[in-house]
Design an enzyme around this catalytic site. Sequence first.
Site, PDB file in Angstrom:
ATOM      1  CG  ASN A   7      40.145  31.091  33.282  1.00  0.00           C
ATOM      2  OD1 ASN A   7      40.006  32.231  33.703  1.00  0.00           O
ATOM      3  ND2 ASN A   7      39.160  30.409  32.728  1.00  0.00           N
ATOM      4  CG  ASP A  10      30.948  32.691  30.610  1.00  0.00           C
ATOM      5  OD1 ASP A  10      31.390  32.331  31.726  1.00  0.00           O
ATOM      6  OD2 ASP A  10      30.843  31.917  29.635  1.00  0.00           O
ATOM      7  CE1 TYR A  18      34.470  28.986  43.912  1.00  0.00           C
ATOM      8  CE2 TYR A  18      34.794  30.279  41.916  1.00  0.00           C
ATOM      9  CZ  TYR A  18      35.293  29.452  42.899  1.00  0.00           C
ATOM     10  OH  TYR A  18      36.618  29.101  42.879  1.00  0.00           O
ATOM     11  CG  ASP A  46      40.130  15.429  49.411  1.00  0.00           C
ATOM     12  OD1 ASP A  46      38.976  15.071  49.130  1.00  0.00           O
ATOM     13  OD2 ASP A  46      40.794  16.200  48.700  1.00  0.00           O
TER      14      ASP A  46
HETATM   15  N1  UFG Z   1      33.823  27.905  27.215  1.00  0.00           N
HETATM   16  C1  UFG Z   1      33.258  27.548  26.005  1.00  0.00           C
HETATM   17  N2  UFG Z   1      32.852  26.257  25.847  1.00  0.00           N
HETATM   18  C2  UFG Z   1      32.983  25.304  26.829  1.00  0.00           C
HETATM   19  C3  UFG Z   1      33.567  25.681  28.063  1.00  0.00           C
HETATM   20  C4  UFG Z   1      33.971  27.007  28.227  1.00  0.00           C
HETATM   21  O1  UFG Z   1      33.118  28.374  25.096  1.00  0.00           O
HETATM   22  O2  UFG Z   1      32.591  24.153  26.634  1.00  0.00           O
HETATM   23  C5  UFG Z   1      34.270  29.299  27.392  1.00  0.00           C
HETATM   24  C6  UFG Z   1      33.558  30.020  28.515  1.00  0.00           C
HETATM   25  O3  UFG Z   1      32.375  30.609  28.063  1.00  0.00           O
HETATM   26  C7  UFG Z   1      34.617  31.024  28.952  1.00  0.00           C
HETATM   27  C8  UFG Z   1      35.935  30.301  28.690  1.00  0.00           C
HETATM   28  O4  UFG Z   1      35.624  29.263  27.772  1.00  0.00           O
HETATM   29  O5  UFG Z   1      34.538  32.150  28.137  1.00  0.00           O
HETATM   30  C9  UFG Z   1      36.542  29.689  29.926  1.00  0.00           C
HETATM   31  O6  UFG Z   1      35.572  28.903  30.576  1.00  0.00           O
HETATM   32  P1  UFG Z   1      35.913  27.913  31.773  1.00  0.00           P
HETATM   33  O7  UFG Z   1      34.621  27.260  32.159  1.00  0.00           O
HETATM   34  O8  UFG Z   1      37.052  27.044  31.420  1.00  0.00           O
HETATM   35  O9  UFG Z   1      36.423  28.896  32.927  1.00  0.00           O
HETATM   36  P2  UFG Z   1      35.700  30.185  33.532  1.00  0.00           P
HETATM   37  O10 UFG Z   1      36.412  31.371  32.956  1.00  0.00           O
HETATM   38  O11 UFG Z   1      34.229  30.153  33.421  1.00  0.00           O
HETATM   39  O12 UFG Z   1      35.977  29.975  35.081  1.00  0.00           O
HETATM   40  C10 UFG Z   1      37.087  30.455  35.672  1.00  0.00           C
HETATM   41  C11 UFG Z   1      37.396  29.611  36.911  1.00  0.00           C
HETATM   42  C12 UFG Z   1      36.369  29.852  37.979  1.00  0.00           C
HETATM   43  C13 UFG Z   1      36.196  31.323  38.218  1.00  0.00           C
HETATM   44  C14 UFG Z   1      35.815  32.008  36.938  1.00  0.00           C
HETATM   45  C15 UFG Z   1      35.639  33.492  37.148  1.00  0.00           C
HETATM   46  O13 UFG Z   1      37.409  28.232  36.579  1.00  0.00           O
HETATM   47  O14 UFG Z   1      36.775  29.234  39.181  1.00  0.00           O
HETATM   48  O15 UFG Z   1      36.864  31.808  35.997  1.00  0.00           O
HETATM   49  O16 UFG Z   1      34.719  33.976  36.187  1.00  0.00           O
HETATM   50  F1  UFG Z   1      35.225  31.533  39.118  1.00  0.00           F
END
Ligand code: UFG
Length: 335
Positions: free
Chosen positions: A171, A285, A142, A32
């Site tokens: 997730n 999203d 990504y 790492d």
């Molecule tokens: N969300 C909110 N408020 C926040 C943070 C997130 O409403 O402060 C929502 C996002 O819009 C989404 C959900 O919560 O609908 C989950 O969001 P995250 O950021 O926790 O995770 P993601 O679904 O965006 O990301 C995950 C993985 C990524 C992957 C992606 C694929 O962490 O590695 O799914 O779309 F690429």
Amino acid sequence: MANVLVTGGAGYIGSHAVKALHAAGHQVTVYDNFSAGHREAARFAHSVVDGDIHDTDRLRRALRDHACESVMHFAAWLSVGESVRDPAGYYRNNVLGALAVLDAMVAEQVHSLVFSSTAAVFGNPVETPITEDHPKQPINSYGETKLAIERALPHYERAYGVRAVVLRYFNASGADPDGELGEDHSPELHLIPRAIDAALGRDTFQIFGEDYETPDGTCLRDYIHVTDLADAHILAMDSLRSGGQSATYNLGNGRPTSVREIVDAVARVTGTPVPLTVGPRREGDPAVLFASSDRIRRALGWKPRYEDVDTIVRTAWAWRKDRPSGYRTPQGTAR
Ligand code: UFG
């Protein structure tokens, strides 16, 4: 038992995999550069090498010095939004970095790889639940960079004999149920830790969009406990060690859970309502993302142990309550 090199073993998912490897009796070398990982998170490693994945010579030496026969490659950049702004960084780290790891493996004749991939390879789903064969149309760099390596792997197998299991995470969430490891990103962008911080009064929280075509208008995701992900890595490595074929698996619980449902779970678990505002959609999203993990259940006998959302949130909450500032060694601390 195996000697295993784990790149990114000081990161969130990598560190949980290292703990699981250690518990299963394997000897782990964490490799790492501590740009995002935490030294304390590598505590279950047998040895730690400070190194960058672009440094093939150093990787080769680490593989040789520790007589590694398998590699788990976690080290990568992982933020969708950042990947839209900085594709060059994502191609450099996630493509060139992974190729450097493969170069080192080929040179040292290490022929077993577990590769971290993502639901982002699919882009906007055309059908759910998402199976492994669902069309791959990433909508950000990504997802593209992870898909590029997925596509390179069969060629590396044909030419150099490297067998690989690709694990596509949905997730990743929660924390080590023993409270020894957890999530500590800076900045923290993920839903569950952000909602917990809001419940703790440490941060503001916004729901990104409530006008999706979903039952409550918020996005549906598939939250999978990080320890269940770690278990899948052990099964994947074991399958390769016992002569199993290369394979690709989706890893989720298969339960679509809305942002609102997560917020409610955080309120239940913490006993505190989550103060929030509702804002616009976040760019990139998809409305709905959830997995079919039937293939890994059938092929490797994987079974999640922590699929209940309240259980996932409870472990995340226990970690954040216990460690208000995360690990003692801050992210980016090189020594
Ligand atoms: N969300 C909110 N408020 C926040 C943070 C997130 O409403 O402060 C929502 C996002 O819009 C989404 C959900 O919560 O609908 C989950 O969001 P995250 O950021 O926790 O995770 P993601 O679904 O965006 O990301 C995950 C993985 C990524 C992957 C992606 C694929 O962490 O590695 O799914 O779309 F690429």
